[in-house]
Write a protein that holds these residues in place. Structure first.
Motif, short mmCIF file in Angstrom:
data_model
loop_
_atom_site.label_atom_id
_atom_site.label_comp_id
_atom_site.label_asym_id
_atom_site.label_seq_id
_atom_site.Cartn_x
_atom_site.Cartn_y
_atom_site.Cartn_z
N GLY A 83 51.75 45.32 37.13
CA GLY A 83 50.86 46.03 36.22
C GLY A 83 51.14 45.74 34.77
O GLY A 83 50.21 45.55 33.96
N VAL A 84 52.42 45.67 34.42
CA VAL A 84 52.79 45.34 33.04
C VAL A 84 52.37 43.92 32.71
O VAL A 84 51.81 43.65 31.63
CB VAL A 84 54.31 45.52 32.82
N GLY A 85 52.61 42.99 33.63
CA GLY A 85 52.24 41.60 33.40
C GLY A 85 50.74 41.42 33.23
O GLY A 85 50.28 40.66 32.36
N LYS A 86 49.95 42.11 34.05
CA LYS A 86 48.50 42.00 33.95
C LYS A 86 48.00 42.53 32.62
O LYS A 86 47.17 41.90 31.94
CB LYS A 86 47.85 42.78 35.10
N ALA A 87 48.52 43.70 32.22
CA ALA A 87 48.10 44.28 30.95
C ALA A 87 48.51 43.40 29.78
O ALA A 87 47.72 43.17 28.84
CB ALA A 87 48.71 45.68 30.79
N GLU A 138 46.16 40.38 29.51
CA GLU A 138 44.84 40.74 29.00
C GLU A 138 44.88 40.91 27.49
O GLU A 138 43.99 40.43 26.77
CB GLU A 138 44.36 42.03 29.66
N TYR A 139 45.91 41.59 26.99
CA TYR A 139 46.03 41.80 25.54
C TYR A 139 46.30 40.48 24.82
O TYR A 139 45.78 40.24 23.73
CB TYR A 139 47.15 42.81 25.24
N LEU A 160 51.05 33.52 26.67
CA LEU A 160 52.08 34.35 27.28
C LEU A 160 52.72 33.65 28.46
O LEU A 160 52.02 33.14 29.34
CB LEU A 160 51.48 35.69 27.75
N ASP A 161 54.04 33.62 28.47
CA ASP A 161 54.82 33.17 29.62
C ASP A 161 55.72 34.32 30.06
O ASP A 161 56.35 34.98 29.22
CB ASP A 161 55.70 31.97 29.27
N VAL A 162 55.79 34.57 31.37
CA VAL A 162 56.66 35.60 31.92
C VAL A 162 57.65 34.93 32.87
O VAL A 162 57.24 34.24 33.80
CB VAL A 162 55.86 36.69 32.66
#
Length: 441
Positions: free
Chosen positions: A331-335, A338-339, A347-349
């Protein structure tokens, strides 16, 4: 048995580790420190090491001067008690009573390093209590039927190189030498260079199955990092499991520009999606009944009047089960993505570390609860925890268990971390009871 090379003026050496032939497995004719006073004396000696004068917190980071002082203190405590002292190939310290090669040893201990500006109890309470518990048992006049060891595992907090439990991970084969050699601190100093500077051989690190094969049980005492015991009114509890947990690095890449001349519409500011990711972490954790924290951030170029080109933040998340943890992190990664897309930011995670749920050995856990409850007839509280520990890492290789000592504030990783003197003494006695039940039968 592999020994390291010494640093900080005193080389670690293996002492008195020869196997007695034909005699008792665990002779105990070493010095007998006074009972009762030993915990308080040791605590006072250790307390000033690595304490920052401005914050009151501790900066005992791996392979630094403060860490070396703590390691010297451990060696001195071992030698004062006539214990055989050694340092293994991964820099972990050991103090042995009896013949390590006899097998089925009972080991206790914890760690002495700290998070940045951490508290006094996280780690050191377990090490000090281990020596004090041995003093207590000697005062009781018990006879050991198994070898006993006290351990100080290196770099447990991961404060310097970003990976927790390096010493125990290497020992258990959960971290390869190649992976460890790639670890660097915030100043770009690699783990091998740091170890060499402290007088240890980084080429020797790696799995240590022979050592683990000698251990029948490992019991780690730790200050509780929460308020469950305070709420229940108990001084000591037994751990049930460690929640699954991990660390994820979020790299938001935008465009550096002038803070005073660049129109808002023309900006690719990575700070904005990072800020939204922080809020998303709180929201997702609340919805799932978990915890999630962005506690570390690096900004480039880090100027007051400059729009950042890079914002790098680290997410720490923990939950009672794997499914819940996955939900929060996803959920944090998806949000965050999007931002980032909305602001023209890349963004890289990257998942930097992960530990699955750890169920402590049920038979050993139940035996601890039985030992602690046999004299009072009371039920010993059994607690889960969201904090990682060396006992959790080692649980995949040997039976492990944990004892928690009450923390009235629940605060940890902070100078406000606290345990009352009476509770600490109760922890020593509980650990002594457990070690007697495991190593003296």
């Amino acid at each position: 048995m592999t020994t390291g090379q010494g640093g900080h003026g005193t080389p670690p050496v293996a002492a008195g580790l020869s196997s007695p032939s034909g005699g008792p497995a665990v002779p105990d004719d070493g010095p007998q420190p006074a009972r009762g006073a030993s915990f308080h004396e040791m605590w006072r000696e250790l307390l000033p090491i690595g304490r920052h004068p401005d914050t009151g917190g501790y900066r005992r980071h791996a392979w630094t001067g403060a860490d070396a002082e703590c390691r010297d203190w451990f060696r001195e405590q071992a030698e004062a008690r006539g214990l055989a002292y050694e340092v293994d190939r991964n820099g972990n310290q050991w103090a042995w009573l009896g013949d390590p090669a006899a097998g089925d040893a009972v080991v206790t201990g914890s760690h002495l390093d700290s998070v940045p500006d951490g508290g006094a109890f996280d780690g050191p309470l377990g090490v000090v209590s281990s020596f004090a518990a041995l003093d207590e048992l000697r005062g009781r006049g018990v006879r050991f039927t198994k070898p006993l060891a006290i351990a100080n595992f290196g770099d447990e907090e991961g404060a310097r190189f970003g990976l927790a439990c390096v010493g125990s991970r290497l020992t258990a084969g959960q971290l390869t030498a190649e992976q460890a050699h790639r670890l660097t601190d915030g100043d770009g100093v690699g783990l091998p260079r740091a170890m060499e500077a402290a007088g240890y051989d980084p080429e020797a690190i790696g799995p240590d199955p022979e050592r683990l094969a000698r251990i029948g049980a490992f019991v780690e005492l730790h200050v509780e990092q929460g308020r469950a015991l305070d709420l229940s009114g108990d001084r000591v509890g037994v751990a049930s499991a460690i929640w699954p947990h991990g660390r994820w690095r979020f790299d938001f890449r935008g465009e550096a520009n002038h803070a005073g001349t660049t129109r808002l519409a023309d900006r690719r500011d990575p700070m904005l999606p990072y800020a939204q990711a922080v809020l998303a972490a709180r929201r997702e954790a609340e919805l799932a009944g978990a915890v999630a924290t962005f506690g570390k951030i690096v900004v480039e170029p880090n100027g007051v009047n400059a729009i950042p080109s890079l914002v790098r933040g680290w997410l720490d998340s923990r939950a009672a089960d794997q499914e819940t943890l996955d939900t929060v992190v996803d959920g944090v990664g998806k949000a965050a993505r999007e931002y980032a897309d909305a602001h023209g930011v890349d963004l890289d995670v990257v998942r930097e570390s992960f530990t699955p749920v750890v169920e402590f050995d049920h038979a050993l856990r139940d035996e601890l609860a039985r030992i602690l409850g046999k004299d009072t007839g009371l039920t010993v509280p059994v607690l889960g925890t969201g904090a990682g520990h060396d006992a959790g890492i080692l649980s995949g290789s040997i039976p492990t268990a944990m004892l928690f000592v009450r923390n009235p504030t629940g605060v940890s990783h902070s100078p406000a971390e606290f345990a009352a003197e009476d509770d600490c003494v109760a922890g020593v006695r509980a650990l002594a009871d457990v070690l007697e039940g495991l190593a003296c039968r």
